[in-house]
Design an enzyme around this catalytic site. Structure first.
Site, PDB file in Angstrom:
ATOM      1  N   SER A 121     -14.021   8.359 -33.259  1.00 27.38           N
ATOM      2  CA  SER A 121     -14.376   9.076 -34.497  1.00 27.38           C
ATOM      3  C   SER A 121     -15.494  10.087 -34.339  1.00 27.38           C
ATOM      4  O   SER A 121     -15.767  10.851 -35.276  1.00 27.38           O
ATOM      5  CB  SER A 121     -14.740   8.062 -35.595  1.00 27.38           C
ATOM      6  OG  SER A 121     -13.600   7.312 -35.971  1.00 27.38           O
ATOM      7  N   THR A 122     -16.149  10.123 -33.196  1.00 26.09           N
ATOM      8  CA  THR A 122     -17.162  11.168 -32.984  1.00 26.09           C
ATOM      9  C   THR A 122     -16.518  12.545 -32.934  1.00 26.09           C
ATOM     10  O   THR A 122     -17.216  13.563 -32.988  1.00 26.09           O
ATOM     11  CB  THR A 122     -17.950  10.923 -31.675  1.00 26.09           C
ATOM     12  OG1 THR A 122     -17.048  10.891 -30.565  1.00 26.09           O
ATOM     13  CG2 THR A 122     -18.720   9.610 -31.747  1.00 26.09           C
TER      14      THR A 122
END
Length: 574
Positions: free
Chosen positions: A295-296
């Site tokens: 999710s970064t």
């Protein structure tokens, strides 16, 4: 009757003359020979005798030091001795052999066997890099054929704290790993040469002539800050240990110059303990290992969509009912988050929301934007084995492949690449190159997107670190923080593991005008707490908080907000 003595036989005159002549001639011959050797040929034989004791000897050159940005030594070369022997001349009593073996740390039998095995050689190392105090004791034994040679031993004052970046040298001071290897041509000195007179034990007793002076290697300053490096190493080690993780990496960059201020990995190794070095631990994971960033990647996908104009700041998307079908596959959230704006997608880390945003982009446009963030190519840090990661050709993407890229699957990056990508949000839309040496200005910086978009996304990332976001444990009293969590299932043959994760957090501070970018990656934390917000975010807060104070960076969070943090915090900040 008296006996009559027999007459003595007479010696003939010619025989007497012959004997006397031989004696005289021999004396004359010896006199002439002595006169020739001592007078006529005296200089020749004296010089020949000298040549048998005169030798040309190398003078070791001092290897250059590696220093941090403030001049703190990180790698130095200390003078030591090598114990050598000429096996052809070796003569020692049993007592001398026992003492020599004791100082060398081996048995007498092994020592004698080694020398005998090389009896026909004129030179043999018995032990390298011996401390001067021990070498002096060996020299005092006065063993014929045994002598000392000066040399250097590489020493790393910080030990394992800087090991993965610095690497190490071999016994001859040649770089083998890390920056020791990369900078080897500059660090290596050029040995000198001199003529010396040796005694019967082959010891140099007099310098006769300096043929060539040694040229020391060049000292090199690195961008590292030894104070920050120590703290990063310490917190990473504690985090890995407390979560029984397999390993981890941390990268800290200067947000304005791209300099690497600190970089550490676990598990570590001690370059000073050569006997216990384990090659499997030499790898600088933060630079050479790659992983799926999870999710970064979501703020990067939103930035790409804003840049392309396919969404606007007020854009909203309905994530109900918490899942969406893309082709033959399903994309799911942990729960139904309902309608979300772009900031909400990041705060809640919604896979469904980011999928709907990303599918508005063309594959070509999305690919080009990701390349602009530095993915799929090296960061150019000039480190041996640096990884370029993997970003596949957009022409092979389907809708599902494009969607998964937005939440960090289907591509691979290094920790260094991920930290570098976030410099775009930290410095007004500009992607910095990365440097391991100090610099004031990054002359290779590139504009990726308008500053207005980069600043807008950074503001959204501040919400991720709020009480409503997934990274509230990344909060730092006195400072505004922006960042994003990530929790990634690890790939295994045939799919993804159900119980093996990477825990990530990438962020920057102070968020009002970022000075530092920090990426924390923890490999396979064990137990029920494995999310990025639970494992990596607290480590980020401890490291970043200390770094901001150490560097004297002024707080940018109002005191009133700090009071809220103290009341609601969980005690793991700072």
């Amino acid at each position: 009757m008296n006996e009559i003595a027999s007459p003595t036989p007479a010696v003939s005159p010619w025989r007497r003359f012959a004997v006397i002549s031989c004696i005289v001639l021999s004396f004359v011959g010896l006199s002439v020979r002595a006169f020739y050797l001592q007078v006529l040929a005296g200089d020749f034989y004296q010089e020949k005798g000298k040549r048998q004791q005169v030798r040309e000897v190398k003078i070791p050159a001092h290897r250059g030091m590696l220093l941090d940005r403030n001049g703190t030594p990180l790698a130095i070369s200390a003078p030591v001795h090598a114990v050598c022997v000429n096996p052809r001349e070796f003569q020692a009593s049993p007592g001398q052999i026992r003492q020599l073996a004791k100082y060398l740390g081996q048995s007498s039998k092994k020592l004698e066997k080694n020398i005998q095995r090389h009896r026909n050689r004129g030179f043999l190392y018995l032990k390298r890099q011996l401390a001067p105090s021990v070498a002096e004791k060996i020299d005092a034994l006065d063993i014929k054929g045994v002598f000392l040679q000066s040399e250097f031993r590489r020493y790393y004052p910080a030990g394992e704290v800087t090991a993965h970046l610095l690497g190490f040298t071999d016994i001859d001071q040649r770089g083998q790993e890390g920056l020791e290897k990369w900078f080897d041509p500059q660090l290596q000195g050029i040995p000198g040469l001199k003529r010396v007179l040796r005694d019967r034990r082959a010891r140099a007793i007099e310098d006769i002539d300096l043929i060539r002076p040694p040229r020391p290697g060049k000292d090199i300053h690195l961008s590292l800050d030894a104070r920050l490096q120590y703290w990063v190493y310490r917190v990473l080690k504690q985090t890995v240990k407390s979560h029984h993780a397999k390993g981890g990496s941390v990268v800290m960059l200067d947000a304005r110059t791209g300099e690497v201020l600190a970089l550490a990995n676990q598990p570590e190794f001690n370059p000073n303990a050569r006997g216990s070095l384990r090659p499997a631990r030499f790898r600088n994971r933060a630079i050479v290992d790659v992983f799926e960033p999870g999710s970064t990647m979501k703020p990067i996908a939103i930035a790409c969509a804003l840049k392309a104009g396919v969404v606007r700041p007020g854009f909203r998307v309905d994530t109900s009912p918490g899942h969406i079908r893309v082709g033959r596959h399903w994309v799911r959230d942990h729960k139904n988050e309902g309608p979300l704006d772009l900031a909400g997608i990041l705060h809640k880390s919604s896979n469904v929301g980011i999928t709907k945003v990303t599918l508005r982009l063309t594959p070509k446009g999305f690919s080009s934007c990701l390349q602009g963030f530095g993915f799929g190519r090296m960061a150019g840090v000039d480190f041996p084995g640096e990884a370029k990661g993997v970003l596949t050709d957009y022409r092979g993407w389907g809708q599902f492949e494009q969607a998964t890229l937005a939440f960090g699957y289907g591509l691979s990056v290094s920790a260094l690449q991920l930290a570098r990508a976030y410099t775009v949000f930290a410095d007004r839309g500009r992607l910095h190159s990365v440097s391991l040496t100090p610099r004031v200005v990054d002359d290779k910086v590139s504009a990726v997107m308008p500053a207005t978009i980069a600043n807008l996304v950074r503001t959204m990332l501040e919400g991720v670190v709020s009480e409503a976001g997934t990274a509230r444990r990344a909060q730092i009293p006195g400072y505004r923080v922006a960042g994003k969590t990530g929790t990634v299932r690890k790939a295994i043959p045939g799919g993804y593991a159900k119980d093996r994760y990477l825990s990530l957090f990438v962020g920057m501070a102070p968020a009002s005008a970022p000075r530092l970018v920090l990426a924390v990656i923890i490999d396979e934390p064990q137990g029920k707490r494995y999310y990025g917000g639970e494992v990596a975010a607290p480590a980020f807060a401890r490291i970043m908080g200390a770094a901001l104070r150490l560097m004297g960076i002024a707080p940018d969070r109002p005191a009133a907000e700090d009071t809220i943090l103290v009341r609601r915090g969980d005690g793991e900040m700072g």
